[in-house]
Design a protein around this motif. Structure first.
Motif, PDB file in Angstrom:
ATOM      1  N   VAL A  63       0.851  -1.211   0.000  1.00 49.02           N
ATOM      2  CA  VAL A  63       0.000   0.000   0.000  1.00 49.02           C
ATOM      3  C   VAL A  63       0.876   1.246   0.000  1.00 49.02           C
ATOM      4  N   TYR A  64       1.930   1.217   0.807  1.00 46.06           N
ATOM      5  CA  TYR A  64       2.807   2.405   0.896  1.00 46.06           C
ATOM      6  C   TYR A  64       3.562   2.613  -0.430  1.00 46.06           C
ATOM      7  N   CYS A  65       4.038   1.519  -1.007  1.00 43.49           N
ATOM      8  CA  CYS A  65       4.784   1.646  -2.274  1.00 43.49           C
ATOM      9  C   CYS A  65       3.870   2.129  -3.400  1.00 43.49           C
ATOM     10  N   LEU A 101       1.602   9.899   7.462  1.00 40.12           N
ATOM     11  CA  LEU A 101       1.655   9.495   8.876  1.00 40.12           C
ATOM     12  C   LEU A 101       0.904   8.183   9.093  1.00 40.12           C
ATOM     13  N   GLU A 102      -0.263   8.064   8.448  1.00 47.11           N
ATOM     14  CA  GLU A 102      -1.058   6.829   8.580  1.00 47.11           C
ATOM     15  C   GLU A 102      -0.287   5.635   8.021  1.00 47.11           C
ATOM     16  N   LEU A 103       0.353   5.841   6.867  1.00 48.44           N
ATOM     17  CA  LEU A 103       1.106   4.749   6.219  1.00 48.44           C
ATOM     18  C   LEU A 103       2.314   4.344   7.056  1.00 48.44           C
ATOM     19  N   GLU A 104       2.925   5.320   7.715  1.00 49.70           N
ATOM     20  CA  GLU A 104       4.077   5.014   8.575  1.00 49.70           C
ATOM     21  C   GLU A 104       3.626   4.194   9.782  1.00 49.70           C
ATOM     22  N   VAL A 105       2.460   4.529  10.345  1.00 52.61           N
ATOM     23  CA  VAL A 105       1.927   3.768  11.483  1.00 52.61           C
ATOM     24  C   VAL A 105       1.661   2.329  11.040  1.00 52.61           C
ATOM     25  N   GLU A 106       1.053   2.159   9.867  1.00 56.37           N
ATOM     26  CA  GLU A 106       0.762   0.800   9.360  1.00 56.37           C
ATOM     27  C   GLU A 106       2.055   0.029   9.102  1.00 56.37           C
ATOM     28  N   PHE A 107       3.103   0.748   8.629  1.00 56.70           N
ATOM     29  CA  PHE A 107       4.378   0.093   8.333  1.00 56.70           C
ATOM     30  C   PHE A 107       5.011  -0.417   9.641  1.00 56.70           C
ATOM     31  N   TRP A 108       4.965   0.425  10.683  1.00 61.36           N
ATOM     32  CA  TRP A 108       5.486  -0.019  11.995  1.00 61.36           C
ATOM     33  C   TRP A 108       4.637  -1.179  12.529  1.00 61.36           C
ATOM     34  N   ASN A 109       3.309  -1.087  12.375  1.00 55.94           N
ATOM     35  CA  ASN A 109       2.447  -2.191  12.868  1.00 55.94           C
ATOM     36  C   ASN A 109       2.843  -3.498  12.201  1.00 55.94           C
ATOM     37  N   MET A 110       3.053  -3.427  10.881  1.00 55.42           N
ATOM     38  CA  MET A 110       3.455  -4.620  10.120  1.00 55.42           C
ATOM     39  C   MET A 110       4.767  -5.165  10.671  1.00 55.42           C
ATOM     40  N   SER A 111       5.698  -4.264  10.987  1.00 55.30           N
ATOM     41  CA  SER A 111       7.024  -4.696  11.458  1.00 55.30           C
ATOM     42  C   SER A 111       6.915  -5.403  12.805  1.00 55.30           C
TER      43      SER A 111
END
Ligand code: NFM
Length: 218
Positions: free
Chosen positions: A111-113, A204-214
């Protein structure tokens, strides 16, 4: 007050969720499982590869906008940094025994890419693209700088990762990007500013999702 400063205040809750995420807090208190760090390393390598064409497209937008040389040089330095970063990921991955070949991008990464790909389109103008670029860089700078503050128990093996984005010169670079964004936003129409603000929040939302995934996987 600078436009980006008003956004940082207005959207402080999501900004804090992005820059003080449990992934980051657990690096600070040395409780991050190594499996989560290795997952983040592989996924972020995929992200950084997708980031390369985005920065290239930003350079073209800066040129089309006729932005002055000093600003083009700041974006150009971002490409040089990214070049070093790709090599760093390869070294760090081999240090941890993480193979970077055949890593499957997780949904939050895809999604982020694809968001980065949307930012490359002609529909997104230079002001909006450079604002998103600043936000993407600033979240990592603040997050990892947070892990280097006095009193942190960040493990020595993770210090190099935190230094990569948390160091002062990367902080200066982010402030330079923020300056470009503010100058562009000052002279932009209300519509362009409104869309730039929406892109800022989306980052900001995408960064939160990226950390959640990690932290959680997939
Ligand atoms: C998910 C994400 N966001 C921002 C950055 C920082 N920019 C380039 O390195 C990054 N590496 N990964």
């Amino acid at each position: 007050m600078e436009i980006t400063e008003t956004w940082l205040r207005k959207h402080r809750p999501i900004y804090l969720r992005a820059t003080q995420h449990p992934f980051i807090l657990s690096i600070r208190d040395a409780s991050l499982p190594l499996s989560s760090f290795k997952r983040w390393l592989g996924q972020d390598y995929i992200f950084v590869r997708a980031f390369v064409p985005f920065i290239a497209s930003l350079l073209v937008k800066a040129w089309k906008e006729g932005d002055d040389e000093a600003n083009v040089d700041i974006i150009l330095s971002g490409i040089a940094t990214l070049n070093d970063e790709v090599s760093w990921f390869k070294r760090e991955a081999s240090k941890w025994g993480v193979s970077l070949d055949g890593i499957v991008p997780q949904p939050a990464n895809l999604v982020y890419c694809s968001f980065l790909e949307c930012l490359m389109s002609a529909q997104v103008d230079y002001t909006q693209a450079v604002t998103a670029f600043w936000a993407i860089e600033a979240v990592y700078q603040e997050s990892f700088a947070h892990c280097l503050e006095d009193g942190c128990k960040t493990r020595d093996e993770l210090k190099e990762t935190c230094e990569r984005w948390g160091n002062d010169s990367f902080g200066q670079y982010c402030r330079a990007l923020q300056g470009i964004a503010n100058r562009q936003l000052e002279k932009a129409s209300d519509q362009v500013v409104a869309k730039a603000e929406a892109l800022f929040v989306r980052v900001l939302e995408l960064e939160v999702e990226f950390w959640n995934m990690s932290v959680l996987g997939s």
